[in-house]
Design a protein around this motif. Sequence first.
Motif, PDB file in Angstrom:
ATOM      1  N   ASP A 108       0.835  -1.210   0.000  1.00 48.52           N
ATOM      2  CA  ASP A 108       0.000   0.000   0.000  1.00 48.52           C
ATOM      3  C   ASP A 108       0.865   1.253   0.000  1.00 48.52           C
ATOM      4  N   GLU A 109       1.969   1.237   0.727  1.00 49.68           N
ATOM      5  CA  GLU A 109       2.857   2.400   0.736  1.00 49.68           C
ATOM      6  C   GLU A 109       3.376   2.678  -0.677  1.00 49.68           C
ATOM      7  N   THR A 111       8.331  16.122   3.211  1.00 50.76           N
ATOM      8  CA  THR A 111       9.015  15.176   4.088  1.00 50.76           C
ATOM      9  C   THR A 111       8.217  13.883   4.078  1.00 50.76           C
ATOM     10  N   LEU A 112       8.895  12.759   3.827  1.00 51.64           N
ATOM     11  CA  LEU A 112       8.246  11.461   3.753  1.00 51.64           C
ATOM     12  C   LEU A 112       8.719  10.575   4.893  1.00 51.64           C
ATOM     13  N   ALA A 113       7.776   9.986   5.600  1.00 50.25           N
ATOM     14  CA  ALA A 113       8.100   8.986   6.616  1.00 50.25           C
ATOM     15  C   ALA A 113       7.552   7.656   6.118  1.00 50.25           C
ATOM     16  N   VAL A 114       8.445   6.729   5.774  1.00 47.26           N
ATOM     17  CA  VAL A 114       8.047   5.495   5.105  1.00 47.26           C
ATOM     18  C   VAL A 114       8.612   4.288   5.834  1.00 47.26           C
ATOM     19  N   GLU A 115       8.150   3.111   5.408  1.00 48.78           N
ATOM     20  CA  GLU A 115       8.659   1.859   5.952  1.00 48.78           C
ATOM     21  C   GLU A 115      10.190   1.843   5.802  1.00 48.78           C
ATOM     22  N   PRO A 116      10.921   1.464   6.837  1.00 50.24           N
ATOM     23  CA  PRO A 116      12.386   1.543   6.770  1.00 50.24           C
ATOM     24  C   PRO A 116      12.991   0.878   5.540  1.00 50.24           C
ATOM     25  N   ARG A 117      12.376  -0.202   5.054  1.00 48.04           N
ATOM     26  CA  ARG A 117      12.930  -0.890   3.879  1.00 48.04           C
ATOM     27  C   ARG A 117      12.821  -0.064   2.602  1.00 48.04           C
ATOM     28  N   LEU A 118      11.998   0.977   2.627  1.00 46.89           N
ATOM     29  CA  LEU A 118      11.781   1.797   1.427  1.00 46.89           C
ATOM     30  C   LEU A 118      12.619   3.067   1.405  1.00 46.89           C
TER      31      LEU A 118
END
Length: 514
Positions: free
Chosen positions: A247-248, A269-276
């Motif tokens: 979904d991200e 500013t983007l806060a995303v899943e660490p793997r991304l």
Amino acid sequence: MPSPLRPSPSALRARAARLEREGDLAAALAAYEAALAAAPHDVDLLASLAQIAERLGMMAPAEGLWRQACALAPDNLQAQDGRARTLRELGRYDEAIAVLQAAIAAHPTEARLWNSVGVTLSQQGQTESALTFYDEALRLDPRLATAAYNRAGARFDLGALEAAQADFAIAGKLARKPADAAMISFAAATLALARGDLAAGWEGYEARLSPHRPKPVAFEAPGRRWTPNLRLAGKRLLVLAEQGLGDEILFASLLPEVSEALGPGGRLTLAVEPRLVALFARSFPQAEVLPHRTEPVGGRVRRSAGILADPRAIDLWAPLASLPRQFRRAITDFPDRPGFLVPDPQRVTYWRQWLGEGPPSAGLTWRSGNLLGDRRRQYPPMASWKPVLEAGDTRLVNLQYDVQAEELEALAALGGRTLLQPPGLDLKNDIDDLAALCTALDLVVSVSNATGQLAGACGAPTVMLCVPAAWPRLGQESYPWHPTIRPMAPRIFGEWEPAMAQTAALMEELTARR
């Protein structure tokens, strides 16, 4: 007489119930276990403990607890229904049906048992048959909201979208619990999206953030919560990604338009899943990209942006999946853009060199990492992959994360060829390098999972096998989010053979073009 140093069973029960109300499920589980140890034959305690275990996703222990409750009270409908439910979630459908058949024989007018049979059949992919049981449940109890909701879901699966919409409306009127109302509202929103009514669908999609939904997410962010009436030009916007990894990636396709709306005077500013993080930082060089932080707080999931360079500089913040309310209100709002994520070019070269010269290459991924409950039926069974595995003179590459050795053996037996294993690549955690591999391949064949979304977001030619009325298609034959994805769906839910044959034909064409 209870020891003064040890709480009484009633005190332990009261403490467990209080913790459950407060949403501290882990502590409630421990308290119920302590209470049960003091009163091991208490069916109500067994039921409470089983329900907490279910909410925590501990299906096998929950099934054992329900089994104990059934043994102590064979006529207890809650225990019988609970055991059938957990058996169903574990994929043990025949056992679930057997439990429910015995319960219905003893209680033929109990509507919830008929509803449970319908759910079990639905999860097996026997959607047409399930309708009969939902109909009977509603005949017996016309006010059973869950039966109306489940019948709506079955009709949704079968593509009877107007009938499904009517059932969701009925279920919404019957719902008495806030949790049921939130669940129904969210499902009705995905139906609106599947019908192509994007404006209404995205407004209703906000129900995903209801505090009454299972595992609700609470956002913690500086600044003011963005709504579509607020101008973005010149603002510093924090976007918090949400839901799952796929979904991200899906909703991140809006970010180029968001950046354009912010203009030269704004900042994203983007806060995303660490793997991304690495992949998104390369793809959105104008943005500050950092990992989001997720932690349980009082029975809810709290998501924050982690360590911001200057929190006071943030003007507005928004959950990522709320942005379509402004930027995707119609199909014409979707750009014809072949990918927005930028893999590492050196790694793309590496994987092309690894593949070398030879027949065309096709990457395969066939399931999600989560196959509990309803998710299992979203994916083609292993045997149905045979035409794809045999098609053309192609080299097949494994893209399935958490792959099991027996899966690879079964695929090799079906297709007569062994899937190549990308050396040194962690397919689950190294998303940046996986993006490069997807880009290096001639074709990706995927179910609707994170890898399929990643391939499409990178502009890789992708076949996505999805269910007939999958809402991300937004009522289109194409896949509006990613133009290089070609969706393949069975005309009838669960009948995958024609979609697999079409996919095999595409792979034959790929070979012929070489």
